[in-house]
Design a protein around this motif. Structure first.
Motif, mmCIF file in Angstrom:
data_model
loop_
_atom_site.group_PDB
_atom_site.id
_atom_site.type_symbol
_atom_site.label_atom_id
_atom_site.label_comp_id
_atom_site.label_asym_id
_atom_site.label_seq_id
_atom_site.Cartn_x
_atom_site.Cartn_y
_atom_site.Cartn_z
ATOM 1 N N ILE A 25 -20.573 -10.848 -7.817
ATOM 2 C CA ILE A 25 -21.269 -12.391 -8.502
ATOM 3 C C ILE A 25 -22.558 -12.873 -8.914
ATOM 4 C CG2 ILE A 25 -18.978 -13.373 -7.202
ATOM 5 C CD1 ILE A 25 -20.987 -14.132 -4.739
ATOM 6 N N ASP A 26 -23.035 -13.574 -9.394
ATOM 7 C CA ASP A 26 -24.251 -14.207 -9.371
ATOM 8 C C ASP A 26 -24.436 -14.840 -8.445
ATOM 9 O OD1 ASP A 26 -24.346 -12.603 -11.999
ATOM 10 O OD2 ASP A 26 -23.265 -14.087 -13.186
ATOM 11 N N TYR A 27 -26.097 -14.741 -8.031
ATOM 12 C CA TYR A 27 -26.081 -15.252 -6.976
ATOM 13 C C TYR A 27 -27.739 -15.464 -7.247
ATOM 14 C CZ TYR A 27 -26.583 -11.215 -4.524
ATOM 15 O OH TYR A 27 -27.752 -10.052 -3.568
ATOM 16 N N GLU A 28 -28.771 -15.648 -6.827
ATOM 17 C CA GLU A 28 -29.836 -16.125 -6.569
ATOM 18 C C GLU A 28 -30.372 -15.526 -5.142
ATOM 19 O OE1 GLU A 28 -33.648 -19.001 -7.286
ATOM 20 O OE2 GLU A 28 -32.386 -19.929 -7.605
ATOM 21 N N PHE A 29 -31.156 -14.712 -5.455
ATOM 22 C CA PHE A 29 -31.583 -14.088 -3.937
ATOM 23 C C PHE A 29 -33.064 -14.919 -3.254
ATOM 24 C CE2 PHE A 29 -33.987 -10.345 -1.177
ATOM 25 C CZ PHE A 29 -33.411 -10.679 -0.934
ATOM 26 N N LYS A 30 -33.428 -15.534 -2.794
ATOM 27 C CA LYS A 30 -34.682 -15.276 -1.727
ATOM 28 C C LYS A 30 -34.868 -14.936 -0.668
ATOM 29 C CE LYS A 30 -35.588 -20.354 -3.934
ATOM 30 N NZ LYS A 30 -35.340 -21.345 -3.898
#
Length: 213
Positions: A25-30
């Motif tokens: 899935i698309d996700y933002e990683f921090k």
């Protein structure tokens, strides 16, 4: 709407990143580094949720903590429950057991053992109740992985996503080896060969080797 995963280095939030990679899935990683003075989470990560610890995700207006809750939320919302066997699946009960056993018993035993060792540095493996529970837990893991390919049964489930951290990264705090648990060692080798696990590790702990031995 963007799903954001906040990862603290060398922590159980790797579970969430691994699940996202398995689902594709698309996700933002921090990523956040631990503080140099006490090795705890930095203030900017603590401020995201009242729990003040990793993992934390943000999904629109939602901010959610607790790795088990997060993994179930993501798998249900974004993965069509791909990693949660349904009640009519023969693996249903085993998946449920190991999914909850992870933090409810296995990880709790390890944390109790670690705290007792820190309280008495001359006794790194405290005897009695805690040591006995820990030994039984590892024996149960080894037996399970001699019976089934995955903790949840015939396929990767959230039980594996939860348990693998305890068998790998969490052991760095106690410097234990897998010399006496060949089934567990073979299982982790299989897990480490999964492309999603490799992508997770490269994101979460760049430049560090996973603790698989």
């Amino acid at each position: 709407m963007t799903l954001t995963v906040h990862h603290l280095g060398i922590s159980q939030s790797e579970r969430v990143v691994w699940l996202c990679e398995e689902l594709g899935i698309d996700y933002e990683f921090k990523r956040y580094d631990r503080r140099a003075d006490n090795r705890l989470a930095p203030d900017e990560l603590k401020a995201l949720h009242p729990a003040g610890m990793a993992p934390v995700i943000q999904d629109g207006d939602l901010t959610l903590a607790e790795s088990g809750a997060i993994c179930e939320y993501i798998d249900r919302k974004y993965g069509a429950e791909k990693h949660c066997p349904r009640p009519d699946n023969p693996d249903f009960a085993d998946h449920l057991f190991w999914f909850h056993y992870t933090n409810g018993t296995f990880m709790t035993n390890g944390m109790m053992q670690l705290m007792l060792s820190m309280a008495d540095p001359q006794n790194p493996m405290p005897g009695g109740f805690v040591a006995d529970r820990t030994a039984k837990a590892w024996s149960q893991v080894e037996q399970r992985l001699g019976e089934a390919e995955f903790f949840g049964g015939s396929q990767l489930t959230l039980a594996d996503i939860m348990m693998v951290y305890c068998l790998t990264t969490a052991r760095m705090m106690r410097e234990t080896t897998l010399d006496d648990v060949p089934n567990t060692k073979a299982y982790l080798k299989r897990i480490s060969e999964r492309p999603a696990y490799q992508r997770m590790w490269a994101k979460c702990e760049p430049g560090m080797e996973p603790n698989l031995t």
